[in-house]
Write an enzyme that holds these catalytic residues in place. Sequence first.
Site, mmCIF file in Angstrom:
data_model
loop_
_atom_site.group_PDB
_atom_site.id
_atom_site.type_symbol
_atom_site.label_atom_id
_atom_site.label_comp_id
_atom_site.label_asym_id
_atom_site.label_seq_id
_atom_site.Cartn_x
_atom_site.Cartn_y
_atom_site.Cartn_z
ATOM 1 N N ALA A 104 80.442 -34.075 20.801
ATOM 2 C CA ALA A 104 80.154 -33.253 21.969
ATOM 3 C C ALA A 104 81.399 -32.972 22.784
ATOM 4 O O ALA A 104 81.649 -31.830 23.197
ATOM 5 C CB ALA A 104 79.093 -33.937 22.836
ATOM 6 N N GLY B 238 68.249 -16.299 20.825
ATOM 7 C CA GLY B 238 69.106 -15.149 20.586
ATOM 8 C C GLY B 238 69.470 -14.966 19.129
ATOM 9 O O GLY B 238 69.565 -15.932 18.376
ATOM 10 N N ILE C 162 75.491 -42.905 14.076
ATOM 11 C CA ILE C 162 74.111 -42.672 14.497
ATOM 12 C C ILE C 162 73.184 -43.750 13.951
ATOM 13 O O ILE C 162 72.366 -44.320 14.684
ATOM 14 C CB ILE C 162 73.635 -41.275 14.042
ATOM 15 N N GLU D 211 74.102 -48.260 2.783
ATOM 16 C CA GLU D 211 75.260 -47.369 2.838
ATOM 17 C C GLU D 211 75.869 -47.220 1.455
ATOM 18 O O GLU D 211 76.117 -48.205 0.764
ATOM 19 C CB GLU D 211 76.287 -47.916 3.820
ATOM 20 N N THR E 163 76.556 -22.698 17.729
ATOM 21 C CA THR E 163 75.188 -23.110 17.416
ATOM 22 C C THR E 163 75.045 -24.561 16.997
ATOM 23 O O THR E 163 73.942 -25.025 16.725
ATOM 24 C CB THR E 163 74.621 -22.217 16.302
ATOM 25 N N GLY E 164 76.154 -25.295 16.892
ATOM 26 C CA GLY E 164 76.059 -26.732 16.647
ATOM 27 C C GLY E 164 75.663 -27.114 15.234
ATOM 28 O O GLY E 164 75.995 -26.444 14.262
ATOM 29 N N LEU F 20 73.900 -46.812 12.942
ATOM 30 C CA LEU F 20 74.185 -48.134 13.489
ATOM 31 C C LEU F 20 73.727 -48.251 14.939
ATOM 32 O O LEU F 20 73.228 -49.301 15.365
ATOM 33 C CB LEU F 20 75.673 -48.444 13.374
ATOM 34 N N HIS G 29 93.980 -57.946 36.862
ATOM 35 C CA HIS G 29 93.445 -59.224 36.378
ATOM 36 C C HIS G 29 92.356 -59.696 37.342
ATOM 37 O O HIS G 29 92.519 -59.577 38.552
ATOM 38 C CB HIS G 29 94.560 -60.260 36.313
#
Length: 503
Positions: free
Chosen positions: A367, A159, A230, A249, A189-190, A232, A482
């Site tokens: 999400a 679309g 993501i 990193e 649209t993320g 890791l 327990h």
Amino acid sequence: MLKSLAPLSRSSTWRLLAQSSTKVAASAHSPFVLEFHRGLLTESGSKGTTMTRGKFLGSYRFSLRLLILLLKTACIDKRGQPGGTCLNVGCIPSKSLLNNSHFYHQILHETKRRGIEVGNVKLNIEQFLKAKDDTVTGQARGVELLFKQNKVDYFKGTGKILGPHEIEVMGNPGEPDALLKAKNIIIATGSEATPFPGLTMDNKKIVTSIEAIALEKVPKKMVVIGGGIIGLELGSVWSRLGSEVTVVEFQNAIGAGMDAEISKLTQRSLAKQGLKFKLSTMVLGAEIEGETVKVKVNAANGGMEETLNADVVLVAIGRRPYTEGLGHENIDLDVDERGRLVIDQEYRTKHPHIRVIGDVTFGAMLAHKAEEEGIAAVEYIKYGHGHVNYGVIPFVMYTFPEVAWVGMTEEQVKATGKPYNVGNETNLDTEGWVKFIADKETDRILGIHILGPNAGEMIAEGALAIEYGASSEDIARTCHPHPTLSEAFKEAAMATYSKAIHF
């Protein structure tokens, strides 16, 4: 960004949930982030049709919410299989790989001490990946069944917004095209994987998370650029299967957003499993030479240049809003410096009938956060009010042990200048930790952080406690079963306002 509960006028006219013309190529999107899609919506009856376009788990959830609210709904999805990034190439396949690789690692390294002797253990990588694919396919079929049972009109295509009230649908091969008119639009649209400047992605040797969940063989050496969730998680998968994984990193700690104490404990745990870490390290570039990728790095504050050799390099430095092909320029929507569509407290753009939710606008790229926004946006349309508490969005990293947190980190609390108490308790399977942070005067819980097995399940209790303004004493005086891991949760609460029993 807090969402206002101020009422809006109710409307019974056309609504539209919109998604961009998202590409489905393997390199287009990486896991772990929702991708909503566009659609059209109106109140039930003969006045119109509701449409969402699905590339994400959340689009089908708020499509069904529309039906619950008696709004006739349709969903447009280009992938051809509903569920979006999360279900198809993100959360679900990643968790399948994490779960099954953990079984494999346990059989190899832990069963003997438990009195279980297993011999001739082998990894069938083809079947290993098929198990992941079967999980995805099964859940996607379940979504299609929900659509069918709830009479959602499901379109397989792309679309694009042509004007304030027009959406063009370009059908997939064999599927019809369409031109839709709508009075209200929700853009969802993320996001997509953020590319690393200067690196050429070939999707075989230098990959995003999409390709990293489908490698056809275990690389002898893998370099992961980015020590976030993501990187890791997927680094853990391939490490368990036998790869020598090095995480590079730029920051001086892993797990962006984690409480600093939990981050250090997590790194120590993962290092025991074989992952190597190069923190405060800058990637200068990477080149493919034959079957090897040579990654050039040096210390972020200067130092000797070093070359790391790898069979596969995973680029996991984050995600960015995805608006390619959306057509937002056709209606002059405002975009900020980070590429996010600008909205107000009720998800509205400069055009009041156009709303935006999920990764393509402000907030954490999660999400479940986007699902909440999707439902809230639909309720704004139907009722004039909606609700998302952005201070109580849980985060989870599905390594082993898992890491989960909700609320503020100790560093964030300290920055406010207000006095606070901290309570800790071990959470043992092999190792673990539960940490409570509470206001010193009122004992109201400000943050909860868990390192340990099933942390992702346990954190829901913490989210509920913060949502209802609970104190650490409230948790401590609540009976927990327990023997369970949740007892460590209770004990950490006791340590916060008084003194733990087993400490």
